[in-house]
Design an enzyme around this catalytic site. Structure first.
Site, mmCIF file in Angstrom:
data_model
loop_
_atom_site.group_PDB
_atom_site.id
_atom_site.type_symbol
_atom_site.label_atom_id
_atom_site.label_comp_id
_atom_site.label_asym_id
_atom_site.label_seq_id
_atom_site.Cartn_x
_atom_site.Cartn_y
_atom_site.Cartn_z
ATOM 1 N N ARG A 7 1.431 -6.069 -9.772
ATOM 2 C CA ARG A 7 1.882 -5.598 -8.462
ATOM 3 C C ARG A 7 2.084 -6.743 -7.472
ATOM 4 O O ARG A 7 2.552 -6.521 -6.353
ATOM 5 C CB ARG A 7 0.900 -4.565 -7.898
ATOM 6 C CG ARG A 7 -0.503 -5.097 -7.607
ATOM 7 C CD ARG A 7 -1.396 -4.015 -7.063
ATOM 8 N NE ARG A 7 -2.716 -4.529 -6.704
ATOM 9 C CZ ARG A 7 -3.543 -3.917 -5.868
ATOM 10 N NH1 ARG A 7 -3.181 -2.782 -5.298
ATOM 11 N NH2 ARG A 7 -4.728 -4.440 -5.598
ATOM 12 N N HIS A 44 -0.499 3.969 -10.240
ATOM 13 C CA HIS A 44 -1.416 4.320 -9.144
ATOM 14 C C HIS A 44 -0.664 5.120 -8.067
ATOM 15 O O HIS A 44 -0.437 4.631 -6.960
ATOM 16 C CB HIS A 44 -1.978 3.017 -8.580
ATOM 17 C CG HIS A 44 -3.179 3.146 -7.699
ATOM 18 N ND1 HIS A 44 -3.294 4.089 -6.700
ATOM 19 C CD2 HIS A 44 -4.320 2.417 -7.663
ATOM 20 C CE1 HIS A 44 -4.451 3.921 -6.082
ATOM 21 N NE2 HIS A 44 -5.091 2.913 -6.651
ATOM 22 N N ARG A 56 0.823 -1.205 0.000
ATOM 23 C CA ARG A 56 0.000 0.000 0.000
ATOM 24 C C ARG A 56 0.863 1.263 0.000
ATOM 25 O O ARG A 56 1.497 1.604 0.977
ATOM 26 C CB ARG A 56 -0.899 0.008 1.244
ATOM 27 C CG ARG A 56 -1.754 1.254 1.405
ATOM 28 C CD ARG A 56 -2.853 1.337 0.387
ATOM 29 N NE ARG A 56 -3.838 0.275 0.612
ATOM 30 C CZ ARG A 56 -4.904 0.056 -0.167
ATOM 31 N NH1 ARG A 56 -5.105 0.832 -1.230
ATOM 32 N NH2 ARG A 56 -5.746 -0.923 0.101
ATOM 33 N N GLU A 77 -3.612 9.556 -10.548
ATOM 34 C CA GLU A 77 -3.146 8.385 -11.285
ATOM 35 C C GLU A 77 -3.295 8.552 -12.796
ATOM 36 O O GLU A 77 -4.334 9.015 -13.274
ATOM 37 C CB GLU A 77 -3.950 7.153 -10.850
ATOM 38 C CG GLU A 77 -4.054 6.991 -9.338
ATOM 39 C CD GLU A 77 -5.130 5.990 -8.954
ATOM 40 O OE1 GLU A 77 -5.345 5.026 -9.728
ATOM 41 O OE2 GLU A 77 -5.758 6.163 -7.889
#
Length: 301
Positions: free
Chosen positions: A98, A169, A72, A275
């Site tokens: 990811r 992101h 995160r 983003e």
């Protein structure tokens, strides 16, 4: 490749070395212009700090550093889909990039004083179990007065086209969400959250965010630079992009944050996401042999 092997092959004195951090191998960049950390797990930029500046990217203090779990913060790569999988909601949100360990394929000390690191990911039995296509993806990270991150992917299938939605992101470190404003989005249509149609238009010249509720705007037909102004820290962050016509602005707000185990209950105050995205009508269709690139360029103004 072990950390020692990575250092023997790719370390550059005064620019880059590799070490273990939080259980994953990371590229640690430190040159005369800036510092950065990029995890090989997810090829995820986790830190970017230009010389003389505060940290630009935000990482949650409650990150879970485990394989199979997204990290995160920083700049996660969403590929080959953005958001929930459109056909099977049980598959990982935002795709598998990811959640995969990428290979280092190049490092370079550039004449400008910048440092470049290039990572690569190819289809495997793991990716094919989630998405039945052949591809090669690369992530180029250039660290200097600005941070330039480019995701490029190629359809290496012999006879199948495929459709991709993606995102870089980016989580930005701010003094407090109540102190910031975002310019560069005026006049754009947007989806509010997961609405089926972009029925809203931003009429305000500047976007401000109310921290009590979630903000999840998906602007379409947008390729301009955004500027995050942080009044308390007296700084502006420019967020440029290429290869993208969708921009997402997200902050979970107080209520949604309490449902998220990897962000402190007050963590929403400390970041905003702006983003670069390919999604909706901007999703990418690649025939065999075709490629697409999406870039975000981040700098203190």
């Amino acid at each position: 490749m072990s950390t020692n092997e990575l250092n023997q092959r790719y370390a550059i004195e005064g620019h880059i070395e590799f070490n273990e951090e939080n259980g994953f191998v990371a590229a640690k960049v430190a040159n005369s212009l800036a510092r950065a950390t990029i995890s090989l797990y997810g090829a995820q930029v986790q830190s970017y700090q230009p010389k003389g500046q505060k940290e630009v990217l935000w990482m949650s203090p409650q990150c879970v550093f485990e394989k199979g779990t997204p990290i995160r913060g920083g700049i996660p790569i969403c590929f080959p889909w953005f958001g929930p999988n459109p056909e099977d909601g049980s598959k990982p949100a935002h795709g598998f990039a990811r959640l995969s360990t990428w290979d280092v394929v190049k490092t370079a000390a550039l004449p400008s004083g910048e440092t470049e690191v290039v990572f690569e990911l190819k289809n495997s039995s793991y990716t094919e179990g989630l998405w039945p296509f052949s591809f090669t993806a690369s992530l180029s990270v250039v660290v200097g007065k600005k941070l330039e991150v480019t995701l490029c992917y190629t359809n290496t299938d012999n006879d199948q086209s495929f459709t991709v939605s993606d995102a870089l992101h980016s989580y930005f470190n701010v003094s407090d969400i109540d102190n910031i404003s975002i310019d560069g989005l005026s006049g754009c249509r947007y989806y509010n959250g997961f609405e089926k149609e972009p029925t809203h238009v931003q009429n305000e010249a500047t976007l401000t965010i109310t921290s009590t509720s979630e903000e999840n705007r998906r602007y379409i037909g947008h390729s301009a630079t955004c500027t995050i102004t942080d009044a308390a820290w007296n700084r502006k962050i420019g967020v440029e992009k290429r290869g993208s016509e969708v921009t997402v602005v997200w902050n979970p707000g107080e209520v949604t944050t309490k449902t998220m185990g990897d962000i402190p209950n007050d963590g929403y105050h400390s970041f905003v996401c702006v983003e670069a995205v390919n999604a909706y009508s901007d999703s990418v269709v690649l025939q065999p042999g075709q490629s697409h690139s999406i870039t975000t360029i981040i700098g203190i103004l």
